[in-house]
Design a protein around this motif. Structure first.
Motif, PDB file in Angstrom:
ATOM      1  N   GLN A 118      47.226  39.885  42.928  1.00 51.86           N
ATOM      2  CA  GLN A 118      47.860  40.088  41.632  1.00 51.86           C
ATOM      3  C   GLN A 118      48.046  38.752  40.903  1.00 51.86           C
ATOM      4  OE1 GLN A 118      49.427  43.330  40.605  1.00 51.86           O
ATOM      5  NE2 GLN A 118      49.394  42.411  38.581  1.00 51.86           N
ATOM      6  N   ARG A 119      48.232  37.680  41.681  1.00 48.77           N
ATOM      7  CA  ARG A 119      48.480  36.363  41.106  1.00 48.77           C
ATOM      8  C   ARG A 119      47.629  35.342  41.844  1.00 48.77           C
ATOM      9  NH1 ARG A 119      54.586  34.423  40.624  1.00 48.77           N
ATOM     10  NH2 ARG A 119      54.513  36.170  39.200  1.00 48.77           N
ATOM     11  N   VAL A 120      46.916  34.497  41.086  1.00 48.93           N
ATOM     12  CA  VAL A 120      46.073  33.470  41.699  1.00 48.93           C
ATOM     13  C   VAL A 120      46.278  32.140  40.986  1.00 48.93           C
ATOM     14  CG1 VAL A 120      44.299  35.076  42.490  1.00 48.93           C
ATOM     15  CG2 VAL A 120      44.055  33.975  40.274  1.00 48.93           C
ATOM     16  N   VAL A 121      45.967  31.072  41.707  1.00 49.76           N
ATOM     17  CA  VAL A 121      45.972  29.720  41.167  1.00 49.76           C
ATOM     18  C   VAL A 121      44.545  29.200  41.268  1.00 49.76           C
ATOM     19  CG1 VAL A 121      46.881  27.381  41.440  1.00 49.76           C
ATOM     20  CG2 VAL A 121      48.353  29.350  41.906  1.00 49.76           C
ATOM     21  N   SER A 122      44.052  28.614  40.191  1.00 47.83           N
ATOM     22  CA  SER A 122      42.690  28.099  40.174  1.00 47.83           C
ATOM     23  C   SER A 122      42.646  26.826  39.348  1.00 47.83           C
ATOM     24  CB  SER A 122      41.748  29.147  39.577  1.00 47.83           C
ATOM     25  OG  SER A 122      40.415  28.720  39.647  1.00 47.83           O
ATOM     26  N   THR A 123      41.648  26.001  39.593  1.00 49.22           N
ATOM     27  CA  THR A 123      41.429  24.788  38.808  1.00 49.22           C
ATOM     28  C   THR A 123      40.213  25.023  37.923  1.00 49.22           C
ATOM     29  OG1 THR A 123      42.329  23.429  40.574  1.00 49.22           O
ATOM     30  CG2 THR A 123      40.970  22.316  38.929  1.00 49.22           C
ATOM     31  N   VAL A 124      40.406  24.853  36.608  1.00 47.29           N
ATOM     32  CA  VAL A 124      39.335  25.085  35.639  1.00 47.29           C
ATOM     33  C   VAL A 124      39.194  23.877  34.723  1.00 47.29           C
ATOM     34  CG1 VAL A 124      39.592  27.601  35.662  1.00 47.29           C
ATOM     35  CG2 VAL A 124      40.860  26.253  33.988  1.00 47.29           C
ATOM     36  N   ASP A 125      38.019  23.761  34.101  1.00 46.97           N
ATOM     37  CA  ASP A 125      37.791  22.678  33.145  1.00 46.97           C
ATOM     38  C   ASP A 125      38.199  23.140  31.748  1.00 46.97           C
ATOM     39  OD1 ASP A 125      35.719  24.325  32.252  1.00 46.97           O
ATOM     40  OD2 ASP A 125      34.135  23.089  33.116  1.00 46.97           O
ATOM     41  N   LEU A 126      37.876  22.340  30.744  1.00 44.13           N
ATOM     42  CA  LEU A 126      38.237  22.659  29.362  1.00 44.13           C
ATOM     43  C   LEU A 126      37.623  23.962  28.881  1.00 44.13           C
ATOM     44  CD1 LEU A 126      37.799  19.085  27.875  1.00 44.13           C
ATOM     45  CD2 LEU A 126      39.952  20.278  28.270  1.00 44.13           C
ATOM     46  N   ARG A 127      36.469  24.329  29.450  1.00 45.56           N
ATOM     47  CA  ARG A 127      35.781  25.567  29.064  1.00 45.56           C
ATOM     48  C   ARG A 127      36.280  26.767  29.857  1.00 45.56           C
ATOM     49  NH1 ARG A 127      30.716  25.277  30.865  1.00 45.56           N
ATOM     50  NH2 ARG A 127      31.353  23.675  32.317  1.00 45.56           N
ATOM     51  N   GLY A 128      37.146  26.548  30.859  1.00 42.64           N
ATOM     52  CA  GLY A 128      37.680  27.640  31.656  1.00 42.64           C
ATOM     53  C   GLY A 128      36.848  27.988  32.869  1.00 42.64           C
ATOM     54  N   VAL A 129      35.948  27.102  33.274  1.00 45.56           N
ATOM     55  CA  VAL A 129      35.068  27.362  34.419  1.00 45.56           C
ATOM     56  C   VAL A 129      35.492  26.474  35.575  1.00 45.56           C
ATOM     57  CG1 VAL A 129      32.677  27.326  35.232  1.00 45.56           C
ATOM     58  CG2 VAL A 129      33.173  27.948  32.868  1.00 45.56           C
ATOM     59  N   SER A 130      35.650  27.071  36.759  1.00 45.08           N
ATOM     60  CA  SER A 130      36.037  26.281  37.922  1.00 45.08           C
ATOM     61  C   SER A 130      34.816  25.568  38.498  1.00 45.08           C
ATOM     62  CB  SER A 130      36.681  27.167  38.993  1.00 45.08           C
ATOM     63  OG  SER A 130      35.734  28.033  39.557  1.00 45.08           O
ATOM     64  N   SER A 131      35.065  24.393  39.065  1.00 47.20           N
ATOM     65  CA  SER A 131      33.977  23.646  39.702  1.00 47.20           C
ATOM     66  C   SER A 131      33.694  24.199  41.096  1.00 47.20           C
ATOM     67  CB  SER A 131      34.311  22.162  39.777  1.00 47.20           C
ATOM     68  OG  SER A 131      35.491  21.974  40.528  1.00 47.20           O
ATOM     69  N   ALA A 132      34.662  24.916  41.677  1.00 44.08           N
ATOM     70  CA  ALA A 132      34.466  25.535  42.992  1.00 44.08           C
ATOM     71  C   ALA A 132      33.501  26.706  42.836  1.00 44.08           C
ATOM     72  CB  ALA A 132      35.789  26.017  43.555  1.00 44.08           C
TER      73      ALA A 132
END
Length: 146
Positions: A118-132
């Motif tokens: 239901q809830r997640v944490v992610s790292t994204v760039d300025l465009r909203g795309v994660s490098s992972a």
């Protein structure tokens, strides 16, 4: 006028001036706030504080804001939700975002059983795309404004 994320804001320079005043006070020197602003402005390449203030934005605008409605893909599963946490990371080009999904998302690659999030944490760039990336080469998170 446009600004990049490495452009300091007027608020940043004011904070630097305050820190400079405290540093000088600890060393036993007196420095007025106005004089500290002038020193900091010159250290950033401006002629004086007024020139710096006219050239800089009040604050840097983030592409992701708490409370923003978002949609996208998480582990290749579509979602809609709300950003409930945003933190700019030290490289000033990526954000740690916490998303609360409207409906839980099944994160398992097979539908033989379900592992719902239901809830997640992610790292994204300025465009909203994660490098992972996932094993199939797709990004773990693709985030868009809803």
């Amino acid at each position: 006028m446009s600004f990049s994320l490495d452009t300091p804001s007027a608020q940043t320079l004011k904070s630097e001036a305050k820190a400079l005043r405290l540093q000088r006070a600890d060393a036993g020197e007196t420095l007025s706030h106005g004089a500290a602003l002038e020193v900091v402005a010159r250290s950033h390449g401006y002629r004086d504080w007024n020139t710096a203030r006219a050239a800089l934005p009040d604050r840097i605008v983030s592409p992701w804001q708490v409370g923003m409605r978002v949609s996208g893909l998480y582990l290749d599963q579509p979602f809609t939700g709300m950003l409930i946490g945003v933190q700019m990371l030290s490289d000033m080009a990526t954000y740690k975002v916490t998303i609360n999904f409207d409906e839980p998302v099944n994160v398992t690659p097979t539908f033989m059983f379900a592992a719902l999030r239901q809830r997640v944490v992610s790292t994204v760039d300025l465009r909203g795309v994660s490098s992972a990336m996932r094993g199939n080469g797709n990004p773990q998170m693709v985030l868009r404004r809803a």
